[in-house]
Design a protein around this motif. Structure first.
Motif, short mmCIF file in Angstrom:
data_model
loop_
_atom_site.label_atom_id
_atom_site.label_comp_id
_atom_site.label_asym_id
_atom_site.label_seq_id
_atom_site.Cartn_x
_atom_site.Cartn_y
_atom_site.Cartn_z
N GLU A 43 0.85 -1.19 0.00
CA GLU A 43 0.00 0.00 0.00
C GLU A 43 0.89 1.24 0.00
OE1 GLU A 43 -3.29 -0.25 -0.23
OE2 GLU A 43 -3.11 -2.44 -0.16
N PRO B 103 -5.87 2.43 -7.36
CA PRO B 103 -6.12 3.54 -6.43
C PRO B 103 -7.46 3.43 -5.72
CG PRO B 103 -6.33 4.27 -8.72
CD PRO B 103 -5.83 2.87 -8.77
N ASP B 104 -7.47 3.87 -4.46
CA ASP B 104 -8.73 3.97 -3.73
C ASP B 104 -9.63 4.95 -4.46
OD1 ASP B 104 -7.49 2.34 -1.96
OD2 ASP B 104 -7.41 3.77 -0.29
N ASP C 291 -7.85 2.48 -12.43
CA ASP C 291 -7.54 1.18 -11.86
C ASP C 291 -6.84 0.31 -12.89
OD1 ASP C 291 -8.05 -0.67 -9.50
OD2 ASP C 291 -8.88 -1.86 -11.16
N GLU D 248 0.94 5.86 -0.30
CA GLU D 248 0.36 7.18 -0.50
C GLU D 248 1.12 7.84 -1.64
OE1 GLU D 248 -0.18 11.43 1.85
OE2 GLU D 248 0.06 9.57 3.00
N GLN E 54 -9.55 6.15 -9.24
CA GLN E 54 -8.77 7.00 -10.13
C GLN E 54 -8.05 8.10 -9.36
OE1 GLN E 54 -11.75 8.72 -12.78
NE2 GLN E 54 -11.95 10.52 -11.48
N LEU E 55 -7.03 8.66 -10.01
CA LEU E 55 -6.28 9.80 -9.49
C LEU E 55 -6.06 10.79 -10.63
CD1 LEU E 55 -3.52 7.98 -7.39
CD2 LEU E 55 -5.26 9.52 -6.46
N PHE F 265 -1.30 -0.34 -10.52
CA PHE F 265 -1.85 0.53 -9.49
C PHE F 265 -3.36 0.30 -9.40
CE2 PHE F 265 1.18 4.26 -8.56
CZ PHE F 265 2.30 3.47 -8.75
N GLY G 81 -3.28 10.53 -2.99
CA GLY G 81 -4.23 9.53 -2.51
C GLY G 81 -3.58 8.20 -2.23
N GLU G 82 -4.37 7.25 -1.76
CA GLU G 82 -3.90 5.91 -1.43
C GLU G 82 -4.11 4.97 -2.62
OE1 GLU G 82 -2.45 4.78 1.37
OE2 GLU G 82 -2.49 6.74 2.37
N THR G 83 -3.15 4.05 -2.78
CA THR G 83 -3.28 3.06 -3.85
C THR G 83 -2.59 1.77 -3.44
OG1 THR G 83 -2.88 2.61 -6.21
CG2 THR G 83 -1.19 3.84 -5.03
#
Length: 545
Positions: free
Chosen positions: A460, A493-494, A474, A462, A497-498, A491, A504-506
């Motif tokens: 995990e 990501p929570d 995703d 950040e 998407q980013l 990746f 963010g967290e992924t």
């Protein structure tokens, strides 16, 4: 006879003389030659040879007393070099260079077979190896043609540039090479300081000149090269992430100003918490108004990422030395042609403190691997934490299947010198017993034999997206650069998407194999024009199979 083999022939032709600098040894063993009373006698003999050669002696190992080529096994040769290193240390000298050749099986060796035996020539030079507790390593970055290599070339030689990048030619060599022996200097430029000021290189292409600077300096500064061209950004990232750097040096040309590549390099430097100096280069090409304009551009770029610029010409060198940190970035104006700012850089590098090494057990990520005749598999890299000694038993891995293998440290070399031990922050080459060079890969780690490490396939993190043309979805698959690891990873990501500029967290999963990953490690990821940085927040050891 090849030029390489001519070195051996010349040593044999000179032969052993009562007052000469050449010594023949068939083999040196710890049991026999380091015994009480024998060590002192042999050290005195070595000292005599060094003095006879005006500070340099030649030891031919693997030959009989009359110079006949006997040849010894690689293990015996490695032990002989370890013993010779101890004898040299006792005599106030050091091994500067080792060259080896196969005997009897030379023709077969050319076809890929092992030679029947090894014979070698070791050059022993007066003076001990620099204790480099005060050795700083500087990672350079900057857009192509922003004068990075020219600036470093002028620093390490003291020569003014001709306006055409002439001093850059001093550095147009591979940053890491092995020449007929074990070498482990990842830097592409080095200079130092003694009580009288800078100790510079006359010719950086000569290995002996680099060794001279190491010997004469009380304080050493090495520069690790990075590449300004966008297609080779991965090399830049490897230089900044994969090494134990103390400081960053970012160049921004006054005639060009801050570019997108400048911002990316700055983001990588600062995201990895590396204290950084910004040098405005090529000040001789523009007027003062343009210099001030570029300086303001740099200040804006720094403030955009919550960093505080510090103008050295306004606040002074002492303030820059005291204030430089992960948040305060000194800025100064330079010209390799006129010499403007070069003395200021000297003052900075002479006084900047060595950054604290990581506390803990020995840990080194493998950056490069070599197979050296008479030595075997060699893993080179920067020691991240702890210390290592010749004879230590270590774990190497993870292998493709996630396993770690036990290996033994045959010998250690640093700055072209064989040493008995090395500590955190040192760039070293470690000869390993118990593994083939073909089985050692970049991204593997060396750890204490009792470390009980877990291979990690998934973790995990950040992350922050520095640049992306659209968005990260995703399943996005960039290349992740973590320590010396460079591996494609997926990746997840929570939130799915980013966007550019997002943090963010992924979940990150290596695509092909596991590595040794720990919480808190920084990494960079890239794919095409997309770049970002991240920090490991948790590891999934159960996902490593």
């Amino acid at each position: 006879m090849s030029p390489d083999r001519a070195v051996l022939r010349r040593a044999l032709d000179r032969g052993e003389e009562e007052g000469g600098s050449v010594e023949f040894k068939e083999r040196l063993t710890e049991e026999l030659h380091l015994a009480e009373g024998r060590l002192e006698s042999l050290a005195a003999q070595l000292r005599h040879r060094v003095l006879s050669g005006d500070g340099e002696a030649t030891y031919v190992v693997g030959v009989t007393d009359d110079g006949g080529l006997a040849g010894i096994s690689p293990d015996e040769f490695s032990e002989s070099m370890d013993v010779l290193s101890l004898l040299a240390e006792e005599a106030g000298a050091h091994i500067e260079d080792v060259e080896t050749w196969g005997v009897d099986g030379v023709a077969d060796a050319a076809a890929g077979d092992e030679p029947d035996g090894i014979v070698g020539v070791a050059t022993v030079r007066e003076g001990t190896v620099l204790e480099d507790d005060d050795h700083i390593v500087v990672g350079t970055a900057g857009h192509v043609d922003h004068g990075k290599s020219t600036l470093v070339g002028s620093l390490v030689t003291g020569e003014a540039d001709d306006g055409e990048g002439g001093t850059r030619g001093f550095l147009d060599v591979q940053p890491h090479e092995v020449e007929r022996g074990l070498s482990a200097d990842l830097s592409y430029g080095v200079y130092g300081f003694d009580d009288d000021g800078p100790v510079r290189m006359d010719n950086p292409h000569r290995k002996s000149d680099r060794a001279r600077v190491v010997e004469e300096s009380d304080r050493l500064v090495s520069f690790v090269d990075t590449v300004g061209h966008e297609p080779w950004l991965r090399t830049t990232i490897r230089g900044l992430v994969g090494q134990k750097l103390d400081y960053g040096l970012l160049t921004v040309a006054c005639d060009d100003g801050v570019t997108e590549t400048t911002r990316e390099h700055l983001g990588i430097l600062l995201a990895t918490d590396l204290p950084t100096v910004v040098a405005l280069t090529k000040a001789d090409l523009v007027d003062d108004e343009r210099v001030n304009e570029v300086e303001r551009e740099v200040e804006r770029a720094l403030r955009e990422v919550d960093k505080t610029p510090l103008r050295v010409d306004r606040h002074g060198v002492e303030a820059a030395i005291e204030e430089i940190s992960e948040t305060v970035v000194p800025i100064l104006t330079t010209s390799a042609v006129t010499g403007e700012g070069m003395d200021t850089l000297d003052e900075l590098f002479e006084a900047l403190p060595k950054t604290a090494g990581e506390v803990g057990d020995f840990r080194m990520y493998v950056d490069r691997t070599y197979n050296v005749q008479g030595v075997g598999a060699v893993a080179s890299g920067t020691i991240k934490s702890g210390e290592v000694e010749a004879g230590d038993e270590l774990l190497l891995g993870p292998m493709q299947d996630g396993a770690f293998r036990e290996v033994e440290v045959r010998s250690i070399e640093m700055h072209y010198h064989r040493v008995d031990e090395a500590r955190a922050g040192r760039i070293v080459g470690i000869a390993l017993k118990g593994v083939r060079e073909a089985d050692v890969e970049r991204g593997m780690v060396l750890l204490p034999v009792d470390a009980d490490p877990d291979p990690v396939r998934e973790f995990e993190a950040e992350v922050m997206v520095l640049n992306h043309p659209t968005r990260i979805d995703d399943g996005y698959e960039p290349v992740v650069h973590l320590e010396t690891v460079s591996e494609a990873a997926a990746f997840h990501p929570d939130g799915g998407q980013l966007l550019p500029g997002d943090a963010g967290e992924t979940t990150v999963r290596f695509k092909f194999r596991p590595y040794f990953v720990e919480e808190g490690q920084k990494f960079v990821f890239r794919e095409g024009r997309s770049k970002g940085v991240g920090t490991v927040t948790a590891v999934h050891t159960d996902g490593s199979e």
